[in-house]
Design a protein around this motif. Structure first.
Motif, mmCIF file in Angstrom:
data_model
loop_
_atom_site.group_PDB
_atom_site.id
_atom_site.type_symbol
_atom_site.label_atom_id
_atom_site.label_comp_id
_atom_site.label_asym_id
_atom_site.label_seq_id
_atom_site.Cartn_x
_atom_site.Cartn_y
_atom_site.Cartn_z
ATOM 1 N N GLY A 9 0.823 -1.220 0.000
ATOM 2 C CA GLY A 9 0.000 0.000 0.000
ATOM 3 C C GLY A 9 0.848 1.258 0.000
ATOM 4 N N LEU A 10 1.901 1.269 0.807
ATOM 5 C CA LEU A 10 2.807 2.412 0.848
ATOM 6 C C LEU A 10 3.498 2.592 -0.497
ATOM 7 C CD1 LEU A 10 4.202 4.687 2.406
ATOM 8 C CD2 LEU A 10 5.862 2.993 3.211
ATOM 9 N N LYS A 11 3.907 1.483 -1.102
ATOM 10 C CA LYS A 11 4.539 1.540 -2.426
ATOM 11 C C LYS A 11 3.579 2.118 -3.450
ATOM 12 C CE LYS A 11 4.360 -1.990 -4.940
ATOM 13 N NZ LYS A 11 3.654 -1.871 -6.188
ATOM 14 N N ALA A 12 2.333 1.711 -3.405
ATOM 15 C CA ALA A 12 1.333 2.216 -4.347
ATOM 16 C C ALA A 12 1.099 3.711 -4.150
ATOM 17 C CB ALA A 12 0.030 1.445 -4.195
ATOM 18 N N ALA A 13 1.037 4.150 -2.908
ATOM 19 C CA ALA A 13 0.828 5.572 -2.631
ATOM 20 C C ALA A 13 2.017 6.406 -3.117
ATOM 21 C CB ALA A 13 0.600 5.793 -1.130
ATOM 22 N N LEU A 14 3.220 5.945 -2.852
ATOM 23 C CA LEU A 14 4.403 6.662 -3.322
ATOM 24 C C LEU A 14 4.480 6.677 -4.842
ATOM 25 C CD1 LEU A 14 7.057 5.445 -0.732
ATOM 26 C CD2 LEU A 14 6.080 7.736 -0.940
ATOM 27 N N SER A 15 4.108 5.581 -5.458
ATOM 28 C CA SER A 15 4.092 5.494 -6.918
ATOM 29 C C SER A 15 3.100 6.500 -7.490
ATOM 30 C CB SER A 15 3.728 4.078 -7.350
ATOM 31 O OG SER A 15 3.669 3.996 -8.748
ATOM 32 N N PHE A 16 1.949 6.638 -6.864
ATOM 33 C CA PHE A 16 0.951 7.606 -7.318
ATOM 34 C C PHE A 16 1.486 9.034 -7.230
ATOM 35 C CE2 PHE A 16 -2.346 10.676 -6.235
ATOM 36 C CZ PHE A 16 -3.135 10.615 -7.377
ATOM 37 N N VAL A 17 2.103 9.363 -6.118
ATOM 38 C CA VAL A 17 2.636 10.720 -5.941
ATOM 39 C C VAL A 17 3.723 11.018 -6.980
ATOM 40 C CG1 VAL A 17 3.959 12.211 -4.369
ATOM 41 C CG2 VAL A 17 2.053 10.868 -3.497
ATOM 42 N N LEU A 18 4.638 10.083 -7.162
ATOM 43 C CA LEU A 18 5.704 10.287 -8.151
ATOM 44 C C LEU A 18 5.144 10.392 -9.561
ATOM 45 C CD1 LEU A 18 8.412 7.890 -6.721
ATOM 46 C CD2 LEU A 18 8.453 10.387 -6.730
ATOM 47 N N SER A 19 4.165 9.578 -9.884
ATOM 48 C CA SER A 19 3.552 9.625 -11.208
ATOM 49 C C SER A 19 2.826 10.942 -11.425
ATOM 50 C CB SER A 19 2.577 8.462 -11.396
ATOM 51 O OG SER A 19 3.281 7.246 -11.399
ATOM 52 N N ALA A 20 2.117 11.412 -10.422
ATOM 53 C CA ALA A 20 1.399 12.683 -10.544
ATOM 54 C C ALA A 20 2.375 13.834 -10.782
ATOM 55 C CB ALA A 20 0.564 12.937 -9.294
ATOM 56 N N ILE A 21 3.486 13.838 -10.067
ATOM 57 C CA ILE A 21 4.494 14.875 -10.265
ATOM 58 C C ILE A 21 5.081 14.791 -11.670
ATOM 59 C CG2 ILE A 21 6.789 15.661 -9.545
ATOM 60 C CD1 ILE A 21 5.971 14.779 -6.669
ATOM 61 N N SER A 22 5.353 13.581 -12.127
ATOM 62 C CA SER A 22 5.909 13.392 -13.473
ATOM 63 C C SER A 22 4.933 13.859 -14.543
ATOM 64 C CB SER A 22 6.255 11.923 -13.710
ATOM 65 O OG SER A 22 7.224 11.497 -12.803
ATOM 66 N N VAL A 23 3.673 13.473 -14.411
ATOM 67 C CA VAL A 23 2.663 13.873 -15.397
ATOM 68 C C VAL A 23 2.537 15.393 -15.432
ATOM 69 C CG1 VAL A 23 0.191 13.843 -15.907
ATOM 70 C CG2 VAL A 23 1.370 11.725 -15.365
ATOM 71 N N ALA A 24 2.473 16.008 -14.279
ATOM 72 C CA ALA A 24 2.346 17.475 -14.233
ATOM 73 C C ALA A 24 3.541 18.153 -14.890
ATOM 74 C CB ALA A 24 2.185 17.939 -12.780
ATOM 75 N N THR A 25 4.728 17.643 -14.611
ATOM 76 C CA THR A 25 5.946 18.239 -15.183
ATOM 77 C C THR A 25 5.972 18.100 -16.695
ATOM 78 O OG1 THR A 25 7.159 17.740 -13.156
ATOM 79 C CG2 THR A 25 8.470 18.178 -15.131
ATOM 80 N N PHE A 26 5.736 16.892 -17.202
ATOM 81 C CA PHE A 26 5.779 16.675 -18.643
ATOM 82 C C PHE A 26 4.622 17.364 -19.352
ATOM 83 C CE2 PHE A 26 8.568 13.135 -17.387
ATOM 84 C CZ PHE A 26 9.627 13.379 -18.251
ATOM 85 N N ALA A 27 3.440 17.391 -18.740
ATOM 86 C CA ALA A 27 2.291 18.072 -19.353
ATOM 87 C C ALA A 27 2.542 19.571 -19.441
ATOM 88 C CB ALA A 27 1.018 17.785 -18.561
ATOM 89 N N ALA A 28 3.101 20.148 -18.389
ATOM 90 C CA ALA A 28 3.401 21.580 -18.400
ATOM 91 C C ALA A 28 4.415 21.926 -19.483
ATOM 92 C CB ALA A 28 3.915 22.017 -17.033
ATOM 93 N N ALA A 29 5.303 20.999 -19.796
ATOM 94 C CA ALA A 29 6.313 21.231 -20.828
ATOM 95 C C ALA A 29 5.784 20.886 -22.225
ATOM 96 C CB ALA A 29 7.565 20.410 -20.530
ATOM 97 N N GLY A 30 4.553 20.360 -22.316
ATOM 98 C CA GLY A 30 3.976 20.010 -23.609
ATOM 99 C C GLY A 30 4.589 18.770 -24.234
ATOM 100 N N LEU A 31 5.091 17.862 -23.411
ATOM 101 C CA LEU A 31 5.798 16.678 -23.908
ATOM 102 C C LEU A 31 5.004 15.379 -23.789
ATOM 103 C CD1 LEU A 31 9.283 17.509 -22.360
ATOM 104 C CD2 LEU A 31 8.563 17.809 -24.740
ATOM 105 N N VAL A 32 3.689 15.475 -23.588
ATOM 106 C CA VAL A 32 2.882 14.269 -23.381
ATOM 107 C C VAL A 32 2.161 13.903 -24.678
ATOM 108 C CG1 VAL A 32 0.974 13.261 -22.079
ATOM 109 C CG2 VAL A 32 2.562 14.807 -20.950
ATOM 110 N N ALA A 33 2.293 12.651 -25.094
ATOM 111 C CA ALA A 33 1.510 12.107 -26.208
ATOM 112 C C ALA A 33 0.204 11.594 -25.593
ATOM 113 C CB ALA A 33 2.273 11.005 -26.915
ATOM 114 N N TRP A 34 -0.835 12.409 -25.594
ATOM 115 C CA TRP A 34 -2.044 12.132 -24.832
ATOM 116 C C TRP A 34 -2.776 10.851 -25.211
ATOM 117 C CZ3 TRP A 34 -2.375 13.855 -20.263
ATOM 118 C CH2 TRP A 34 -1.764 15.066 -19.925
ATOM 119 N N PRO A 35 -2.896 10.463 -26.487
ATOM 120 C CA PRO A 35 -3.588 9.187 -26.766
ATOM 121 C C PRO A 35 -2.891 7.987 -26.115
ATOM 122 C CG PRO A 35 -3.422 10.491 -28.762
ATOM 123 C CD PRO A 35 -2.587 11.185 -27.717
ATOM 124 N N GLN A 36 -1.565 7.944 -26.200
ATOM 125 C CA GLN A 36 -0.821 6.847 -25.579
ATOM 126 C C GLN A 36 -0.872 6.955 -24.054
ATOM 127 O OE1 GLN A 36 0.241 8.811 -28.054
ATOM 128 N NE2 GLN A 36 0.990 7.514 -29.705
#
Length: 83
Positions: A9-36
């Motif tokens: 459970g702790l691993k899943a929560a940490l994974s979610f936080v790291l993923s959310a930060i990554s998505v926000a960073t890449f989305a803000a930079a316009g580097l996300v291929a949204w369909p994939q």
């Protein structure tokens, strides 16, 4: 911490936080291929909901072995891909 389910459970929560930060960073930079990215998000969500009950139903030793085997396999694939 010795409870494998609590650690999972702790691993899943940490994974979610790291993923959310990554998505926000890449989305803000316009580097996300949204369909994939949408396919990956759907698969991750299904995996999270299916994986948790399966992990709870399995013995702790089986969960540890699965984590070790998957981790070693992924490491070998990435090693070969980037070596």
């Amino acid at each position: 911490m010795r409870d494998i389910n609590a650690m999972n459970g702790l691993k899943a929560a940490l994974s979610f936080v790291l993923s959310a930060i990554s998505v926000a960073t890449f989305a803000a930079a316009g580097l996300v291929a949204w369909p994939q990215a949408a396919v990956l998000m759907a698969a991750a969500t299904v995996g999270g909901y299916v994986g948790a009950p399966v992990a709870r139903a399995l013995p702790a030793v089986a969960v540890k072995l699965i984590v070790i085997v998957l981790g070693m396999t992924m490491s070998a694939v990435f090693w070969r891909a980037f070596a």
